[in-house]
Motif scaffolding. Sequence first.
Motif, PDB file in Angstrom:
ATOM      1  N   THR A 102      38.358  40.411  53.673  1.00  0.00           N
ATOM      2  CA  THR A 102      39.477  41.621  52.172  1.00  0.00           C
ATOM      3  C   THR A 102      40.039  40.873  52.267  1.00  0.00           C
ATOM      4  O   THR A 102      40.363  40.260  50.901  1.00  0.00           O
ATOM      5  CB  THR A 102      39.166  42.820  52.791  1.00  0.00           C
ATOM      6  OG1 THR A 102      38.444  43.572  53.246  1.00  0.00           O
ATOM      7  CG2 THR A 102      40.395  43.405  51.565  1.00  0.00           C
ATOM      8  N   ALA A 103      40.933  39.749  53.101  1.00  0.00           N
ATOM      9  CA  ALA A 103      42.771  38.792  52.735  1.00  0.00           C
ATOM     10  C   ALA A 103      42.033  37.392  52.185  1.00  0.00           C
ATOM     11  O   ALA A 103      42.412  37.107  51.261  1.00  0.00           O
ATOM     12  CB  ALA A 103      42.347  38.614  54.273  1.00  0.00           C
ATOM     13  N   TRP A 104      40.794  36.712  52.434  1.00  0.00           N
ATOM     14  CA  TRP A 104      39.802  35.905  51.473  1.00  0.00           C
ATOM     15  C   TRP A 104      39.645  36.316  50.642  1.00  0.00           C
ATOM     16  O   TRP A 104      40.597  35.291  49.381  1.00  0.00           O
ATOM     17  CB  TRP A 104      38.515  35.425  52.881  1.00  0.00           C
ATOM     18  CG  TRP A 104      38.563  34.278  51.359  1.00  0.00           C
ATOM     19  CD1 TRP A 104      38.602  32.567  51.689  1.00  0.00           C
ATOM     20  CD2 TRP A 104      37.484  34.678  50.576  1.00  0.00           C
ATOM     21  NE1 TRP A 104      38.008  32.214  50.529  1.00  0.00           N
ATOM     22  CE2 TRP A 104      37.359  33.387  50.178  1.00  0.00           C
ATOM     23  CE3 TRP A 104      36.517  35.733  49.463  1.00  0.00           C
ATOM     24  CZ2 TRP A 104      36.230  32.676  48.604  1.00  0.00           C
ATOM     25  CZ3 TRP A 104      36.170  35.254  48.100  1.00  0.00           C
ATOM     26  CH2 TRP A 104      36.073  34.032  48.617  1.00  0.00           C
ATOM     27  N   ALA A 105      39.242  37.393  50.076  1.00  0.00           N
ATOM     28  CA  ALA A 105      39.037  37.682  48.992  1.00  0.00           C
ATOM     29  C   ALA A 105      40.424  38.141  48.013  1.00  0.00           C
ATOM     30  O   ALA A 105      40.826  37.662  46.877  1.00  0.00           O
ATOM     31  CB  ALA A 105      38.983  39.247  48.362  1.00  0.00           C
ATOM     32  N   MET A 106      41.139  38.639  48.492  1.00  0.00           N
ATOM     33  CA  MET A 106      42.470  39.010  47.866  1.00  0.00           C
ATOM     34  C   MET A 106      43.547  37.642  47.702  1.00  0.00           C
ATOM     35  O   MET A 106      44.028  37.755  46.412  1.00  0.00           O
ATOM     36  CB  MET A 106      43.023  40.696  48.444  1.00  0.00           C
ATOM     37  CG  MET A 106      43.156  41.614  49.016  1.00  0.00           C
ATOM     38  SD  MET A 106      44.024  42.498  50.159  1.00  0.00           S
ATOM     39  CE  MET A 106      45.213  42.904  48.910  1.00  0.00           C
ATOM     40  N   ASN A 107      43.019  36.475  48.382  1.00  0.00           N
ATOM     41  CA  ASN A 107      44.104  35.872  47.638  1.00  0.00           C
ATOM     42  C   ASN A 107      42.992  34.518  46.920  1.00  0.00           C
ATOM     43  O   ASN A 107      43.453  33.422  46.974  1.00  0.00           O
ATOM     44  CB  ASN A 107      44.486  35.046  49.553  1.00  0.00           C
ATOM     45  CG  ASN A 107      45.564  35.602  50.085  1.00  0.00           C
ATOM     46  OD1 ASN A 107      46.284  36.317  49.714  1.00  0.00           O
ATOM     47  ND2 ASN A 107      45.101  36.725  51.229  1.00  0.00           N
ATOM     48  N   ALA A 108      41.632  35.072  47.164  1.00  0.00           N
ATOM     49  CA  ALA A 108      40.876  33.650  46.057  1.00  0.00           C
ATOM     50  C   ALA A 108      41.571  33.305  45.227  1.00  0.00           C
ATOM     51  O   ALA A 108      42.321  33.982  44.282  1.00  0.00           O
ATOM     52  CB  ALA A 108      39.455  34.574  46.613  1.00  0.00           C
TER      53      ALA A 108
END
Length: 256
Positions: A102-108
Amino acid sequence: MDNLLSYSDLPAPRIERVRHELRRRSLVVSGIERVTPGMLRITLSGEDLADFVSLGADDHIKVFVPGADGTEERRDYTPRRYDNDARLLALDFALHEAGPVTAWAMNARVGDRLEIGGPRGSAVVSGDFRRWLLIGDETALPAIGRRIEEMPAGHAVTSIAVVTGPDERQVFRSEAVLTCHWAYRPLDRANDPSALLSVVRSVALEPGTFVWIAAEAAVTRAIRSHFVEERGLPLSWIKASGYWVKGKADSTEKFE
C-alpha cells in the motif's frame, strides 16, 4: 426464508481449477487514477504481459516490493483489467492499511517499476444459471467490478458492498442487468458483519442465483452462515473467501 425449492431441480454450478505457468514479470507504471478517496488504480505496462492469463474475475497475483529491512514483501491483488494486445494490466489498491505494498502504491509515479507473479491459477465458475449475487468489502471491489464488467448480456447481477461512506461508492458498467447496494461502516469495524448483513437480509435471493462472497474473514464467515443456515442455500451455489484477517498481515481464510 427465500423459496429455494427450485435449487434441487437445477444442475449445480461447476468450479474448474485451471493452472497457469507461474512466472515473474517486470512491469512499468504507466497510469495512476484515484477511483475514490480510498481506492487507487495503477495501470502497469510491459512486454511481459504478452502471455499474461487470468481466467477468473477473482484471480490473484503476487505483488513484490522491497521491505524496510531489505527483505522482499509480497501481497495478493486482483487483476482488475488486462489487455494482452495493449500490454496493460490494472490493479486497484484499497488504501485501508499502511502495509508495504500500500505504501508503495501511494508513492508510485509513472515510470516506476513493479514486479508481479502469477496468477498461479484460476477458479472458473460455469453452469446453466444467469443470476449472480456478489458480496464484499473494499478488498473485494476489484473482483466485483471486474465480474460485473465482464458479465454478458442476458445475465442479472446484484452487488452488495460495504465501504466507509458514500464517497467510496464506485460506478460499474455492464451488459448484464445490474443492481448495486451499498452498506457503510468505519474501517475500525471492518470485522463487524452487522452493516453488511443488514443489507444482505433485505435482498431477495432469486432461485438459481450463484452467491460469491469475499471480505474480512469474520465477515465472510457470518455472511456465508446466513445463506447456508438461515436461507438453506446449497453449498454448491456459494463461493466464499476471507480475503484478509484483521490484525494479521498477509493472511487469508478459505471456506469450503
